[in-house]
Structure formats: structure tokens, C-alpha cells
Motif scaffolding. Structure first.
Motif, mmCIF file in Angstrom:
data_model
loop_
_atom_site.group_PDB
_atom_site.id
_atom_site.type_symbol
_atom_site.label_atom_id
_atom_site.label_comp_id
_atom_site.label_asym_id
_atom_site.label_seq_id
_atom_site.Cartn_x
_atom_site.Cartn_y
_atom_site.Cartn_z
ATOM 1 N N LEU A 84 37.502 102.082 80.535
ATOM 2 C CA LEU A 84 36.682 103.171 80.002
ATOM 3 C C LEU A 84 37.238 104.503 80.486
ATOM 4 O O LEU A 84 37.477 104.681 81.684
ATOM 5 N N ARG A 85 37.438 105.455 79.549
ATOM 6 C CA ARG A 85 38.032 106.748 79.914
ATOM 7 C C ARG A 85 36.959 107.757 80.327
ATOM 8 O O ARG A 85 36.941 108.881 79.819
ATOM 9 N N GLY A 86 36.078 107.342 81.203
ATOM 10 C CA GLY A 86 35.044 108.250 81.709
ATOM 11 C C GLY A 86 34.302 108.959 80.596
ATOM 12 O O GLY A 86 33.822 108.335 79.656
ATOM 13 N N GLN A 87 34.254 110.284 80.694
ATOM 14 C CA GLN A 87 33.498 111.085 79.731
ATOM 15 C C GLN A 87 34.131 111.040 78.331
ATOM 16 O O GLN A 87 33.499 111.390 77.352
ATOM 17 N N TYR A 92 39.772 110.831 73.285
ATOM 18 C CA TYR A 92 40.574 111.777 74.068
ATOM 19 C C TYR A 92 39.891 113.109 74.338
ATOM 20 O O TYR A 92 40.505 114.006 74.873
ATOM 21 N N THR A 93 38.631 113.242 73.904
ATOM 22 C CA THR A 93 37.919 114.476 74.220
ATOM 23 C C THR A 93 36.580 114.109 74.874
ATOM 24 O O THR A 93 36.152 112.967 74.799
ATOM 25 N N SER A 94 35.942 115.090 75.483
ATOM 26 C CA SER A 94 34.683 114.827 76.182
ATOM 27 C C SER A 94 33.536 114.612 75.212
ATOM 28 O O SER A 94 33.420 115.316 74.210
ATOM 29 N N PHE A 95 32.680 113.655 75.525
ATOM 30 C CA PHE A 95 31.460 113.427 74.755
ATOM 31 C C PHE A 95 30.251 113.770 75.613
ATOM 32 O O PHE A 95 30.315 113.702 76.843
ATOM 33 N N PRO A 96 29.130 114.136 74.966
ATOM 34 C CA PRO A 96 27.919 114.457 75.728
ATOM 35 C C PRO A 96 27.429 113.238 76.515
ATOM 36 O O PRO A 96 27.703 112.094 76.145
ATOM 37 N N ASP A 97 26.688 113.503 77.573
ATOM 38 C CA ASP A 97 26.208 112.436 78.451
ATOM 39 C C ASP A 97 25.417 111.363 77.720
ATOM 40 O O ASP A 97 25.538 110.181 78.031
ATOM 41 N N ASP A 98 24.590 111.782 76.734
ATOM 42 C CA ASP A 98 23.745 110.761 76.085
ATOM 43 C C ASP A 98 24.589 109.755 75.297
ATOM 44 O O ASP A 98 24.250 108.568 75.229
#
Ligand code: CO
Length: 493
Positions: A84-87, A92-98
Motif C-alpha cells: 500500500l502506497r500510504g496516502q 501516485y497522488t494523495s487521496f483524502p483520508d476518508d
């Protein structure tokens, strides 16, 4: 020295074919031996995550959750592990926490047991949401140290990171050497120190790309590592993990020799020999041989082969040396980021632009985002002048906070979008919709029709092959170890 037998985790169903066959192994090619794999007694089976979810949707016409269900049903004894690539989840880009939390929850509900969680910049803030969700689901959170070489990456900084990972609740810590750069002596040093300083088990993951994989495992085992990742040939060695049988044989007289059933390993090998043949459109002798260029340039093997193609497309095939010499400079200016997907592509592309147009005459969007802090905190400081340039060009200030802190929750909107199109809007559909909207739509639209695989076993398709290997501007696509990167404009149907 520890005298417990070394534990092997098996990667053939994920990293094995991701590294050696562009992630194209289909579920039906796995199913005949999943029970057999379950009976070997591996520490874990890596079956999901990384590029497999993308590949299922983009190339194979499969629902990745259905794959997980099918594998889990046939191998209930061995824990399943995913990357799992964390966030970034598996993008390849950040996703919101929810969205991150929902993804972890769904994966856990479908039977995922061990979540190996990494961030390309080793910014621990990008791991926290995934960690929390894994803990809430009562599953195993494995924290990752992304291994790389640079003046700001030392044994001490890696140990410190290991301690921080333990402090945020890692149930185990994995040294992830995605590029096969770690030497046996460094493996020994790092494992020895981590074993002294940490209470949780330590795992080593490497690749044989530069020819050091098996020797590095051997050294790590001598230093007391608890687990290493191995695969099954021919989806092993080369750009993949060392083969299980080979690794067991190397430890013949070692007090830590494991005793995996050789007959079972042989049967697995026979099965995967056949699958490797079937996937010949996606395998390459290049992936199977030792790539000593890595030792010279210190860049991941996949990055280099991809890069040669990219330069050819740009009419710059004769400038490889120049571009390679530019890479350490670009890395330094971007805060010595590790070279792992997607940062390896960001650095490589920027180095190419610098050589082609002059230094920093053209700043790529992702390089700009690194400078603006949108990927997180870089291991070293980014160059102040470059940051100003990025702020000027983007007309916004760099952020210092955790990148996801500036993202609004998205799950309700994702569900509404699905419902508006009369698609199912369960969490597991919504999280796929967040990451792969086009690909998911294709799957959902033809859900009622029988799914045709994009590859016919054993049948060469010259058109697809040339697109994957040489590419043209109209079919432009970056591939790193089988991971498609950037927006693909290639149509496969
Ligand atoms: Co790997």
C-alpha cells in the motif's frame, strides 16, 4: 545470533509478475496452485496491491476485489499481504483520508491480513491514516523504510526512521529495496542495527536486478533478519526477488535454514513455467539478466530501461550519459528524494528536460509539486531558488503540512457520481472510482457481458508489443517494472 529458521514470504502472485511480466498474470493463471502455495507454510503470500489493482482494471478486465476473494478462498491458512502506497493508496497522488480509510477497511473485509505501507519520500505523516485504519480493522500494519542511496541517507537516518515506525504502531518493519541497490554489507549493517534497536520483527525486501539480491538476503539472515521475500522462478531473480528454492539451498548448512517442501516448490515451478510462456508478450530477456548499469548509475533497473525508450522517443538516444549525469543534481535540488515510483519518473523526466532545454528552463508539473511540498517532506531540503521558481510559476505558496491536510473528504461525492450513473455505490466501488475512474467504468459497463482477457495465451500480438516496448507519441506511456505511470493515451480495445 538468532537461530530460529528464516521465514520466507512468497511474492510470486504480486511482485514476481509485476517485476518480470508487467503485472499481467491473470487470476485464472494463479488459481490452479493457490492451494499448493497455501500448503508450503510461507510466512505470508503477497497477493495484492502495488500495480496489481491497476493492471486488473486497466488490462485484464478483472475486478481486483473478486481476485482477492478467489485467492483468499483457496488459501485460508497463510496470511495475505498487500503493498500500500500510504496516502497514495495504489496510485501516485494523495487521496483524502476518508478514501484511504475506506480502501483499507474494504481490503480488510475481503480478507487482507498484512498491510505493507510505504511512502516514496519516507514522510511518516503520509502513513498515519493508513496505519490508523489498519489498526481499527484489527490487522497487521507493517511500516516501511524505502531504501535508497544519497548523502542524506545513512544507516543512522534509516534506524531513526525504523524507530519512528515502531513508535507509530508498526507490527513489523520492512526495509524495502525496490531498486535492488542494497549491498550485502549494507544489509548486514542495517539489519544488525535495527535488530538491536527495535522490538518488532524486521523484514528485508529486495530485487536481484543488479545481481546482489540473494547475497544481500544471506547477509541479512546472518545479521538476524526475521523474514525475507522470495518468489518462484521463472517469476524470480533478475528484476524480481530471489527464487525460493535457490535461497533455501544457499542456506544449506546454516543454523537458520528453512525446510520448505522441495517437491511442492518444484510443482509450483512447473506451473509457473507454463504461465511464463503464456505471458511471453510481456516478458523480456532484459529483465532476466544482471543489470550492472545500476551499480554505476545508482538508479532502479526499471527506470533505466524505461528511460532509454523515453530518450529514443525524444530523439535523444545519444544523450543518455548526459542525462544520467544530470540525475544526481536534480535529486539534490529536489531534496534527495528516493528513486521509487513515482519519484524516479519525476527526477528522470526533469533531468531529461534540463539536458534538452537547459537547466530549469522547463519545470515539469510533478517536479513543481515536489518543490511545493505536495508529495510531503523531502529527505533533504529542496533548493530555495527552485522552490521560489515553482511558487512563481504555480502562483501559489509551498505547503509545509501533511499533503492530505489540504484535501476535503471525497467519499460522499464519489458515491453520488456512481449513483447518478446507476452504478453500485458501495465503498469498494467508490475507492476504485477515486483512483481509476475510466478503467472502472469499462468494467462496470460490461459487467453483465462475459469478460474477455486482453491477452490470448501464447499468441503474439505485434501491435501491442511494439506499443509497450518502443511506443510512439500518440501511444505515449511510461512503464516502470510493469507499472504504468502518468496518463495513458494508449487504447487497448
Ligand atoms: Co519490490
Amino acid at each position: 545470533m538468532s537461530v530460529n529458521p528464516i521465514v520466507f514470504n512468497n511474492t510470486v502472485l504480486r511482485d514476481g509478475h509485476q517485476s518480470l511480466a508487467a503485472t499481467r498474470m491473470r487470476t485464472e493463471q494463479m488459481l490452479p496452485v493457490v492451494e499448493l502455495l497455501d500448503g508450503v507454510g510461507f510466512g505470508a503470500l503477497e497477493t495484492w496491491g502495488g500495480a496489481t489493482i491497476d493492471s486488473c482494471l486497466r488490462f485484464l478486465g478483472e475486478n481486483p476485489f473478486d481476485r482477492l476473494d478467489a485467492l483468499k478462498r483457496l488459501s485460508p491458512k497463510t496470511p495475505h499481504m498487500m503493498l500500500l502506497r500510504g496516502q497514495n493508496i495504489v496510485q501516485y497522488t494523495s487521496f483524502p483520508d476518508d478514501v484511504v480509510s475506506a480502501f483499507v477497511k474494504c481490503s480488510a473485509e475481503h480478507g487482507m491480513d498484512i498491510f505493507r505501507i510505504f511512502d516514496a519520500l519516507n514522510d511518516i505523516r503520509n502513513l498515519k491514516t493508513a496505519f490508523r485504519a489498519v489498526k481499527e480493522a484489527g490487522k497487521h500494519a507493517q511500516g516501511v523504510i524505502c531504501y535508497t542511496t544519497s548523502p542524506v541517507h545513512t544507516v543512522e537516518t534509516f534506524i531513526k526512521l525504523g524507530e519512528e515506525l515502531e513508535a507509530i504502531g508498526s507490527d513489523s518493519v520492512c526495509i524495502k529495496d525496490m531498486a535492488g541497490l542494497i549491498s550485502p554489507s549494507m544489509s548486514y549493517e542495517l539489519v544488525k542495527s535495527l535488530k538491536q534497536r527495535l522490538k518488532v520483527p524486521v523484514v528485508l525486501h529486495t530485487h536481484s536486478t543488479a545481481g546482489m539480491g540473494a547475497a544481500s538476503y544471506y547477509a541479512a539472515i546472518e545479521a538476524g533478519v526475521d523474514e525475507v521475500d522470495t518468489s518462484i522462478a521463472p517469476f524470480a531473480n533478475g528484476t524480481g526477488q530471489p527464487d525460493t528454492l535457490l535461497m533455501q539451498k544457499m542456506l544449506e548448512q546454516s543454523p537458520r535454514k528453512p525446510s520448505y517442501d522441495v517437491e511442492k516448490l518444484h510443482q509450483l515451478r512447473e506451473h509457473f513455467d507454463g504461465v511464463y510462456e503464456e505471458l511471453s508478450d510481456f516478458t523480456s530477456p532484459r529483465n532476466e539478466r544482471v543489470d550492472s548499469d545500476i551499480l554505476i548509475y545508482q538508479v532502479p533497473g526499471g527506470m533505466l530501461s524505461n528511460f532509454r525508450n523515453q530518450l529514443k522517443e525524444q530523439g535523444m538516444a545519444d544523450r543518455l550519459e548526459e542525462v544520467m549525469r544530470e540525475i544526481p543534481y536534480v535529486r539534490e535540488q529536489l531534496g534527495w528524494i528516493p528513486l521509487v515510483t513515482p519519484t524516479s519518473q519525476i527526477v528522470g523526466t526533469q533531468a531529461m528536460l534540463n539536458v534538452k532545454f537547459g537547466r530549469w528552463k522547463m519545470l515539469s508539473q510533478p517536479a513543481m509539486d515536489i518543490l511545493l511540498g505536495k508529495y510531503g517532506r523531502t529527505p533533504g531540503r529542496v533548493d530555495a531558488e527552485r522552490r521560489k521558481q515553482a511558487e512563481r510559476q504555480a502562483n501559489q505558496e509551498a505547503i509545509e503540512c501533511r499533503p492530505a491536510d489540504v484535501l476535503e473528504p471525497r467519499l460522499p461525492a464519489l458515491k453520488a457520481e456512481l449513483a447518478a450513473r446507476q452504478f453500485p455505490d458501495a465503498d469498494e466501488v467508490a475507492v476504485l472510482h477515486a483512483m481509476f475512474p475510466q478503467e472502472l467504468k469499462k468494467i462496470l459497463t460490461r459487467a453483465s457481458a462475459p469478460v474477455t482477457p486482453t491477452v490470448t495465451p501464447g499468441k503474439e500480438n505485434p501491435a501491442k508489443r511494439s506499443a509497450a516496448v518502443s511506443g510512439t507519441v500518440s501511444r505515449y506511456r511510461l512503464m516502470i517494472n510493469g507499472t504504468p505511470y502518468g496518463v495513458s493515451v494508449e487504447t487497448l480495445d
